[in-house]
Design a protein around this motif. Structure first.
Motif, PDB file in Angstrom:
ATOM      1  N   UNK A  27      -1.959   9.986  -4.363  1.00  0.00           N
ATOM      2  CA  UNK A  27      -0.857  10.940  -3.965  1.00  0.00           C
ATOM      3  C   UNK A  27      -1.005  12.053  -5.084  1.00  0.00           C
ATOM      4  N   UNK A  28      -1.503  11.884  -6.156  1.00  0.00           N
ATOM      5  CA  UNK A  28      -1.698  12.973  -7.278  1.00  0.00           C
ATOM      6  C   UNK A  28      -2.791  12.611  -8.183  1.00  0.00           C
ATOM      7  N   UNK A  29      -3.222  13.808  -8.780  1.00  0.00           N
ATOM      8  CA  UNK A  29      -4.233  13.565  -9.934  1.00  0.00           C
ATOM      9  C   UNK A  29      -3.574  14.242 -11.159  1.00  0.00           C
ATOM     10  N   UNK A  38       0.816  -1.230  -0.066  1.00  0.00           N
ATOM     11  CA  UNK A  38       0.131  -0.158   0.024  1.00  0.00           C
ATOM     12  C   UNK A  38       0.948   1.153   0.034  1.00  0.00           C
ATOM     13  N   UNK A  39       2.109   1.114   0.468  1.00  0.00           N
ATOM     14  CA  UNK A  39       3.037   2.389   0.223  1.00  0.00           C
ATOM     15  C   UNK A  39       3.426   2.572  -1.119  1.00  0.00           C
ATOM     16  N   UNK A  40       2.892   1.926  -2.399  1.00  0.00           N
ATOM     17  CA  UNK A  40       3.270   2.278  -3.506  1.00  0.00           C
ATOM     18  C   UNK A  40       2.750   3.679  -4.009  1.00  0.00           C
ATOM     19  N   UNK A  41       3.273   4.504  -4.476  1.00  0.00           N
ATOM     20  CA  UNK A  41       2.715   5.890  -4.960  1.00  0.00           C
ATOM     21  C   UNK A  41       1.427   5.491  -5.894  1.00  0.00           C
ATOM     22  N   UNK A  42       0.543   6.104  -5.443  1.00  0.00           N
ATOM     23  CA  UNK A  42      -0.830   5.757  -6.126  1.00  0.00           C
ATOM     24  C   UNK A  42      -1.341   7.364  -6.795  1.00  0.00           C
ATOM     25  N   UNK A  43      -1.483   7.293  -8.195  1.00  0.00           N
ATOM     26  CA  UNK A  43      -1.899   8.500  -9.071  1.00  0.00           C
ATOM     27  C   UNK A  43      -3.023   7.996  -9.714  1.00  0.00           C
ATOM     28  N   UNK A  75       6.611   3.758 -12.839  1.00  0.00           N
ATOM     29  CA  UNK A  75       7.093   3.704 -11.625  1.00  0.00           C
ATOM     30  C   UNK A  75       5.955   3.665 -10.405  1.00  0.00           C
ATOM     31  N   UNK A  76       4.691   3.883 -11.054  1.00  0.00           N
ATOM     32  CA  UNK A  76       3.659   3.977  -9.968  1.00  0.00           C
ATOM     33  C   UNK A  76       2.410   3.181 -10.463  1.00  0.00           C
ATOM     34  N   UNK A  77       1.803   3.172  -9.387  1.00  0.00           N
ATOM     35  CA  UNK A  77       0.350   2.377  -9.712  1.00  0.00           C
ATOM     36  C   UNK A  77      -0.666   3.820 -10.292  1.00  0.00           C
ATOM     37  N   UNK A  78      -1.434   3.369 -11.508  1.00  0.00           N
ATOM     38  CA  UNK A  78      -2.330   4.415 -12.002  1.00  0.00           C
ATOM     39  C   UNK A  78      -3.654   3.733 -12.335  1.00  0.00           C
TER      40      UNK A  78
END
Ligand code: FAD
Length: 456
Positions: free
Chosen positions: A93-95, A4-9, A28-31
């Motif tokens: 973490x970001x949109x 769950x610590x993967x960056x989530x975008x 690099x991240x989950x999208x």
């Protein structure tokens, strides 16, 4: 499966911008991609002309992106309505906002709301099966259509209006549109622009398609091209080639074969330069003509300005299609929006004064540029985001719930998301329906049908 610590975008919108941004981020991240409609691909499905199947090959790349283990697609989720930007901000973490340009620039002239007047956006949406345009059913019983605007979208519309039915029947154009076009009485299409041949906004591929359209002859006004060939030596090569093709079409006496072709043609098309719409003229409560102001140019080249001469000219026509541009709309009060330029104010895709918010595609740049342009600016945005992660400007240290919390919210609100495998069921049904009639697909035309087929 992922910690769950993967960056989530999350990405809002699944047109080229959404998919290309996701593609670059996935390294690099989950999208998670949220899309308003049950089906993906934005204008690749609902904009690109049905007789340009090669353009739609990008769908293969997008499908690969969607099948990436770290990527999820949620269709039928209208961001700003079904779920707010603030809710997405808490979950991710970001949109990245990639929701395109779903509005319209209007002509702002009297009569533009008369029956018989359509925006190119709606007309294109109608023949491409955009659910909200299904009931447009344009009246094609008139002889002459006037298109305002001379960009590629205008030429798409002109071509679809004039193309022989046999050219369209093996494309993914919707059956109702194909039937209507087969019955169409439109024989003449005038494509009107404010400025002159040297300022026209279309590209050579689209012009060539008009020049070569079967059963159709060009009708230009020779006087519009005065001084044009002299000006050619100073223009960049792509515009030079485009202009040379126009000059050839407008001024040269064609060879015998082409002469014969033209004399037998039952339909015609032509550019009308130096004209701006003043008013749509009515008769019997519907469009019957258009009053055009005659302009002259001040200056030269791209920067030339159209200036009114005071003269006007009335052109009889039963169909008016305004193709003067798309326009992005604000999505949510919490997102900065530049309403003058109709874009989200940003630098390199970073939304100004809004940490954690990014944008790509037409909502970032304004509604111009082909898919390749959109791809490049989307990669730029993804690069900015990844840089911010590296530099710590974007804090990804805390854990975010991602789609888990959003799915719960959507369930509470009775919103049924369509997953990518749901879309693949729709795709399957459409492809099979198309096979029957020799088309690559027969699109489902309502959201309801899409939801029925696409549910898991
Ligand atoms: P879009 O493709 O519009 O994607 C935006 C997506 O966001 C849509 O799926 C939309 O449903 C979704 N969305 C909107 N609001 C929300 C919301 N609130 N919540 C969730 N999702 C939302 N380019 C070429 O290279 N070749 C061509 O032949 C060509 N033909 C074209 C024909 C037409 C008529 C038009 C208009 C454009 C054409 N283009 C063509 C250009 C190309 O379509 C664009 O460059 C590209 O689609 C822009 O991508 P985008 O993702 O920014 O916008």
């Amino acid at each position: 499966s992922f910690s769950s610590s993967n960056p989530k975008i999350c990405v809002v919108g699944s047109g080229p911008a959404g998919f290309y941004t996701a593609q670059h981020l996935l390294k690099d991240v989950e999208v998670d991609i949220y899309e308003r409609l049950p089906v993906p691909f934005g204008l690749v499905r609902f904009g690109v002309a049905p007789d340009h199947p090669e353009v739609k090959n990008v769908i293969n790349t997008f499908t690969q992106t969607a099948s990436h283990a770290r990527c999820n697609f949620y269709g039928n989720v209208n961001v700003g309505k079904d779920v707010s930007i603030d809710e997405l901000r808490r979950a991710y973490h970001a949109i990245v906002l990639s929701y395109g340009a779903e509005g319209n620039r209007s002509m702002g002239v009297p009569g533009e709301n008369l029956p018989g007047v359509y925006s190119a956006k709606d007309f294109v949406g109608w023949y491409n099966g955009l659910p909200s345009c299904r009931e447009l059913t344009p009246d094609l019983s008139c002889d002459t259509a006037v298109i305002l605007g001379q960009g590629n979208v205008a030429l798409d519309v002109a071509r679809i209006l004039l193309a022989p039915t046999k050219m369209l029947k093996s494309t993914d154009i919707t059956q109702p549109a194909l039937d209507a076009l087969a019955q169409s009485r439109v024989r003449r299409v005038l494509i009107v622009g404010r400025r002159g041949p040297l300022q026209i906004a279309c590209t050579i591929k689209e012009l060539r398609e008009m020049v070569n359209l079967p059963d159709c002859r060009p009708e230009m006004v020779a006087a519009d091209f005065e001084g044009v060939s002299e000006a050619l030596k100073d223009v960049p090569r792509p515009r030079k080639r485009l202009t040379e093709l126009m000059l050839k079409t407008a001024l040269e006496t064609p060879g015998e074969k082409e002469q014969e072709r033209r004399s037998k043609a039952s339909r015609s098309w032509g550019f009308r330069f130096f004209r701006s719409p003043v008013e749509v003229l009515a008769s019997g409560g519907r469009a019957a003509g258009i009053r055009l102001a005659v302009n002259r140019l001040e200056g030269s080249g791209d920067g030339a300005q159209a200036v009114l001469t005071g003269e006007v000219e009335d052109v009889p026509c039963g169909l008016v299609i305004s193709s003067i541009g798309y326009r992005s709309l604000p999505i949510d009060e919490s997102v900065p929006f530049d309403s003058r330029r109709a874009v989200i104010p940003n630098s390199m895709g970073r939304v100004q004064q809004a940490a954690g918010l990014y944008c790509s595609g037409w909502v970032k740049t304004g509604p111009t540029g082909v898919i390749a342009t959109t791809m490049n600016n989307s990669f730029d945005t993804a690069r900015s985001l990844l840089e911010d992660m590296d530099s710590g400007a974007l804090d990804v240290s805390s854990t975010r719930p991602g789609s888990q919390s959003i799915s719960a919210l959507l369930a509470e609100r009775g919103v049924k998301a369509v997953t990518f495998s749901g879309w693949e069921k729709i795709d399957d049904v459409e492809t099979r329906r198309g096979e029957v009639s020799g088309k690559p697909r027969e699109k489902l035309l309502t959201v309801q049908e899409m939801l029925q087929v696409g549910r898991d």
